[in-house]
Motif scaffolding. Sequence first.
Motif, PDB file in Angstrom:
ATOM      1  N   GLY A   9       0.790  -1.217   0.000  1.00 57.43           N
ATOM      2  CA  GLY A   9       0.000   0.000   0.000  1.00 57.43           C
ATOM      3  C   GLY A   9       0.826   1.274   0.000  1.00 57.43           C
ATOM      4  O   GLY A   9       1.970   1.308  -0.458  1.00 57.43           O
ATOM      5  N   THR A  10       0.228   2.324   0.558  1.00 59.31           N
ATOM      6  CA  THR A  10       0.863   3.635   0.530  1.00 59.31           C
ATOM      7  C   THR A  10       1.548   3.957   1.857  1.00 59.31           C
ATOM      8  O   THR A  10       1.202   3.401   2.910  1.00 59.31           O
ATOM      9  N   LEU A  11       2.495   4.868   1.794  1.00 58.60           N
ATOM     10  CA  LEU A  11       3.138   5.342   3.020  1.00 58.60           C
ATOM     11  C   LEU A  11       2.113   5.979   3.948  1.00 58.60           C
ATOM     12  O   LEU A  11       2.196   5.828   5.170  1.00 58.60           O
ATOM     13  N   ARG A  12       1.117   6.655   3.376  1.00 58.18           N
ATOM     14  CA  ARG A  12       0.079   7.294   4.204  1.00 58.18           C
ATOM     15  C   ARG A  12      -0.676   6.254   5.028  1.00 58.18           C
ATOM     16  O   ARG A  12      -1.033   6.497   6.189  1.00 58.18           O
ATOM     17  N   ASP A  13      -0.927   5.081   4.422  1.00 54.35           N
ATOM     18  CA  ASP A  13      -1.605   4.001   5.152  1.00 54.35           C
ATOM     19  C   ASP A  13      -0.808   3.608   6.395  1.00 54.35           C
ATOM     20  O   ASP A  13      -1.372   3.397   7.476  1.00 54.35           O
ATOM     21  N   TRP A  14       0.513   3.491   6.247  1.00 58.37           N
ATOM     22  CA  TRP A  14       1.358   3.049   7.358  1.00 58.37           C
ATOM     23  C   TRP A  14       1.469   4.116   8.440  1.00 58.37           C
ATOM     24  O   TRP A  14       1.665   3.803   9.613  1.00 58.37           O
ATOM     25  N   LEU A  15       1.377   5.390   8.043  1.00 59.16           N
ATOM     26  CA  LEU A  15       1.507   6.470   9.015  1.00 59.16           C
ATOM     27  C   LEU A  15       0.200   6.787   9.717  1.00 59.16           C
ATOM     28  O   LEU A  15       0.190   7.502  10.727  1.00 59.16           O
ATOM     29  N   SER A  16      -0.890   6.269   9.191  1.00 58.60           N
ATOM     30  CA  SER A  16      -2.200   6.570   9.764  1.00 58.60           C
ATOM     31  C   SER A  16      -2.308   6.049  11.196  1.00 58.60           C
ATOM     32  O   SER A  16      -1.783   4.986  11.546  1.00 58.60           O
ATOM     33  N   ALA A  17      -3.022   6.789  12.021  1.00 59.83           N
ATOM     34  CA  ALA A  17      -3.224   6.378  13.408  1.00 59.83           C
ATOM     35  C   ALA A  17      -4.039   5.099  13.491  1.00 59.83           C
ATOM     36  O   ALA A  17      -3.977   4.373  14.494  1.00 59.83           O
ATOM     37  N   LYS A  18      -4.805   4.799  12.441  1.00 55.36           N
ATOM     38  CA  LYS A  18      -5.639   3.601  12.437  1.00 55.36           C
ATOM     39  C   LYS A  18      -4.870   2.352  12.018  1.00 55.36           C
ATOM     40  O   LYS A  18      -5.379   1.250  12.105  1.00 55.36           O
ATOM     41  N   SER A  19      -3.648   2.546  11.510  1.00 56.31           N
ATOM     42  CA  SER A  19      -2.871   1.418  11.017  1.00 56.31           C
ATOM     43  C   SER A  19      -2.434   0.514  12.164  1.00 56.31           C
ATOM     44  O   SER A  19      -1.993   0.978  13.212  1.00 56.31           O
ATOM     45  N   LYS A  20      -2.557  -0.785  11.968  1.00 56.05           N
ATOM     46  CA  LYS A  20      -2.112  -1.753  12.961  1.00 56.05           C
ATOM     47  C   LYS A  20      -0.634  -2.086  12.791  1.00 56.05           C
ATOM     48  O   LYS A  20      -0.058  -2.817  13.586  1.00 56.05           O
ATOM     49  N   ARG A  21      -0.042  -1.570  11.714  1.00 56.70           N
ATOM     50  CA  ARG A  21       1.361  -1.821  11.449  1.00 56.70           C
ATOM     51  C   ARG A  21       2.151  -0.534  11.712  1.00 56.70           C
ATOM     52  O   ARG A  21       1.609   0.559  11.623  1.00 56.70           O
ATOM     53  N   SER A  22       3.423  -0.692  12.023  1.00 57.91           N
ATOM     54  CA  SER A  22       4.234   0.493  12.299  1.00 57.91           C
ATOM     55  C   SER A  22       5.584   0.373  11.613  1.00 57.91           C
ATOM     56  O   SER A  22       6.023  -0.717  11.236  1.00 57.91           O
ATOM     57  N   LEU A  23       6.238   1.497  11.478  1.00 60.43           N
ATOM     58  CA  LEU A  23       7.566   1.574  10.882  1.00 60.43           C
ATOM     59  C   LEU A  23       8.521   2.168  11.910  1.00 60.43           C
ATOM     60  O   LEU A  23       8.240   3.229  12.472  1.00 60.43           O
ATOM     61  N   ASN A  24       9.639   1.479  12.137  1.00 58.44           N
ATOM     62  CA  ASN A  24      10.612   2.082  13.041  1.00 58.44           C
ATOM     63  C   ASN A  24      11.355   3.204  12.314  1.00 58.44           C
ATOM     64  O   ASN A  24      11.175   3.422  11.110  1.00 58.44           O
ATOM     65  N   PHE A  25      12.209   3.910  13.040  1.00 55.75           N
ATOM     66  CA  PHE A  25      12.850   5.089  12.469  1.00 55.75           C
ATOM     67  C   PHE A  25      13.747   4.728  11.282  1.00 55.75           C
ATOM     68  O   PHE A  25      13.755   5.412  10.254  1.00 55.75           O
ATOM     69  N   GLY A  26      14.513   3.643  11.422  1.00 53.61           N
ATOM     70  CA  GLY A  26      15.393   3.240  10.331  1.00 53.61           C
ATOM     71  C   GLY A  26      14.633   2.923   9.062  1.00 53.61           C
ATOM     72  O   GLY A  26      15.067   3.270   7.956  1.00 53.61           O
ATOM     73  N   MET A  27      13.495   2.254   9.201  1.00 50.13           N
ATOM     74  CA  MET A  27      12.680   1.928   8.034  1.00 50.13           C
ATOM     75  C   MET A  27      12.129   3.197   7.383  1.00 50.13           C
ATOM     76  O   MET A  27      12.096   3.328   6.156  1.00 50.13           O
ATOM     77  N   ARG A  28      11.706   4.144   8.204  1.00 49.12           N
ATOM     78  CA  ARG A  28      11.199   5.406   7.670  1.00 49.12           C
ATOM     79  C   ARG A  28      12.307   6.147   6.923  1.00 49.12           C
ATOM     80  O   ARG A  28      12.066   6.758   5.876  1.00 49.12           O
ATOM     81  N   LEU A  29      13.503   6.074   7.463  1.00 51.67           N
ATOM     82  CA  LEU A  29      14.627   6.757   6.829  1.00 51.67           C
ATOM     83  C   LEU A  29      14.929   6.133   5.465  1.00 51.67           C
ATOM     84  O   LEU A  29      15.220   6.834   4.493  1.00 51.67           O
ATOM     85  N   ARG A  30      14.866   4.806   5.380  1.00 53.31           N
ATOM     86  CA  ARG A  30      15.109   4.140   4.097  1.00 53.31           C
ATOM     87  C   ARG A  30      14.008   4.468   3.089  1.00 53.31           C
ATOM     88  O   ARG A  30      14.274   4.609   1.893  1.00 53.31           O
ATOM     89  N   ILE A  31      12.786   4.560   3.551  1.00 58.63           N
ATOM     90  CA  ILE A  31      11.690   4.940   2.667  1.00 58.63           C
ATOM     91  C   ILE A  31      11.888   6.374   2.171  1.00 58.63           C
ATOM     92  O   ILE A  31      11.672   6.683   0.995  1.00 58.63           O
ATOM     93  N   ALA A  32      12.329   7.250   3.073  1.00 55.63           N
ATOM     94  CA  ALA A  32      12.617   8.637   2.676  1.00 55.63           C
ATOM     95  C   ALA A  32      13.707   8.670   1.616  1.00 55.63           C
ATOM     96  O   ALA A  32      13.603   9.401   0.612  1.00 55.63           O
ATOM     97  N   LEU A  33      14.766   7.877   1.800  1.00 53.47           N
ATOM     98  CA  LEU A  33      15.867   7.849   0.846  1.00 53.47           C
ATOM     99  C   LEU A  33      15.414   7.301  -0.503  1.00 53.47           C
ATOM    100  O   LEU A  33      15.753   7.859  -1.550  1.00 53.47           O
TER     101      LEU A  33
END
Length: 777
Positions: free
Chosen positions: A528-552
Amino acid sequence: MCSHLNNNSLAGQIPPELSQIFTLLHLLLDNNNLSGYLPPEFSNLPDLRILQLDNNDFSGSVIPASYRNFSRLVKLSLRNCGLQGAVPDLSRIPSLTYLDLSRNHLAGPIPENKLSENMTTIDLSDNQLKGSIPGSFSDLPSLQTLSLKNNFLTGPVPTNIWQNMSFSTGARLKLDLRNNSFSSIQGHLNPPVNVTLRLEGNPVCKNANLLNVNLFCGSEPGEDKMLTNFNDSIANCPIQACPTDNFYEYVPASPLPCFCAAPLRIGYRLKSPSFSYFPPYIQPLEVYLTSSLKLSRYQLSIDTYSWEKGPRLRMYLKLFPSINVNHSSTFNVSEVQRIKHLYTSWTFPGSALFGPYELLNFTLLGPYADMKFENENQGISKGILVAVAVGGVACAVAMSVIITILITRRYTGNRHAMSRKCLSTKVSMRLGGVKYFTFKEMALATDNFNSSNQVGQGGYGKVYKGTLPDKTVVAIKRAEEGSLQGQKEFFTEIKLLSRLHHRNLVSLVGYCDEEGEQMLVYEFLPNGTLRDWLSAKSKRSLNFGMRLRIALGSAKGILYLHTEAHPPVFHRDIKASNILLDSKLNAKVADFGLSRLAPALEDEGAVPDHVSTVVRGTPGYLDPEYFLTHKLTDRSDVYSLGVVFLEMLTGMRPISHGRNIVREVNMAHQSGMMMSIIDGRMGCYPSECIERFAGLALSCCHNKPEKRPSMLDVVKQLEYILTMIPETESVSSDSVSSYPNSGKLLSPASSSASYVSTLNVSGSDLISGVIPSIKPR
């Protein structure tokens, strides 16, 4: 044998079985979506001359040590492949001429061993290399380009790199050392005019006592990209005796003075030459072409040439008839047919130096315009018969499809609006190189666009998950009636999308333009989308390192659009919902429906000026300067991506209850309350990393475009931040609790960087001041 599979959408591992094709000369797989590892078995290919794998995704892979055993390799190009590890020792490859390992993650020193004396190009830019410039680089007499920019190299700049070179043959050396840590000059800084030296971004540029250093610390002047009229021996010939309006002209190198003849005009391109500066190789190319065509040297004139992305070398040739007894000024029919056949049948002998070629055009003008070739006339007649037969079959198939669709629609009760029926009377165009799907295939793939297969909806229309007959899962974006474009605009967009190939861009699989429908078929991204993962309703989460790799990954995809796409593109609608994640959580930028072509690139790949356009995009992500002036630039995309970075830091939406995320984060940052608004689901992270990432995001969102970093700078800063965190912090979300119960500040003994939990900082722990209106998550 040559394998030219570049500029496609090939994915997955490169088959090691290719190493069993012992006659393979050229292997071009650049600009695809390949992943996995580099097959070490390729070094067993006895005759391989060119290995070109640029712009693929071999993340985490290293360059096999066996590649130093290539026996006849001339060109090795692995640019922008996500490679790690050290630069291999390639000194044992006796014929190596061209080496490009730029835009990877290579680290460590550059090997000291001496490379082949035939070396013309070495590009190791945009890596993480350390140490000094090897002394062996000063003993490469044919070197044309040495690019080491954007690394961490130190020590002095050795001037003997050019002092031991001979420039008597018109050679040139371009030495690019920008953005390293060179602090001094070894020798006298007085290079000859044939040498271009760039030192910007090094400490040595701040040395006011160093003579001439300022000459090499500014921007490089524009270079001539076109050379015309190599021969001027015809300057004294009378103009009236050879009227150019009749497509005749003087033969520049003719042994008979002022011989006037009508040339054949040919567009020709070298797809992978083993050099980066052409003038020293003009004469060898003329010999190669004329001997292949069985012509005399004077019959060939290279009219113009220019370098293109790749790099590829485009040129326009003129072939003149020979001076025979009759002094004929034109080729006869059989000669024209023979030359055309040699070009179109790919019968030129292989050349390791010039590489594979392609014929761009073979133009018959003036006295050749009405030539009729006997075999071609017969071919045309047969072609007409075949066309009639194929047309009859196509009509029958089309009628069957139309009847089937009508019955299906009557049965299901699904009817199109009248505007769609009007559009269905148009004859569907077909685009070469892009897969065409029928409406029936799309309906079957989505179970007749069943709502259970709908995975998204935007301003363009609905997006469905579909399964093709070969079991490939795709995303089908179906335009709603109000979003239908004119057929010309629709196909212009498809042509643009079909030229974009990067591992961090969603790939176009094909399209459908039938039954009044317009559909785009993309690769399907299961996460799905990054917005889905960042949503407060999402049951899944991304740690900081994963977010950084997605940003890169996102930044790299946009950097490709700005600097590598041909022509360059401004996205114009970057947002979290347009960043999709594949099965490994790799980021891919999507939705180019609002993209605009950028102006032509200036020297060094900088995107110039702006595009004036009606403001379009998504509120909250729009560059304020673009909104006010309607001037779209590459920095407009930088602003939008900065907003995405702020979303990744806070988990908040760009606009929420009338609050703007850029303003709110700026207030928190200025008041020392930054930690109180960080997304609480990121787990632990190095405090210095979060500060650097926050600073980068805010600099991207600066009100003044000139104060924002370029996308290349964004990529480099993200890569640097990633080097500061342990590898385990960015691999998988499984090891990170979505909602940790408590956090603690790790002691320095635990790690080289301080770590902090996102839940252990409260307002009372911080400096008092203005409390931001964004509440901590």
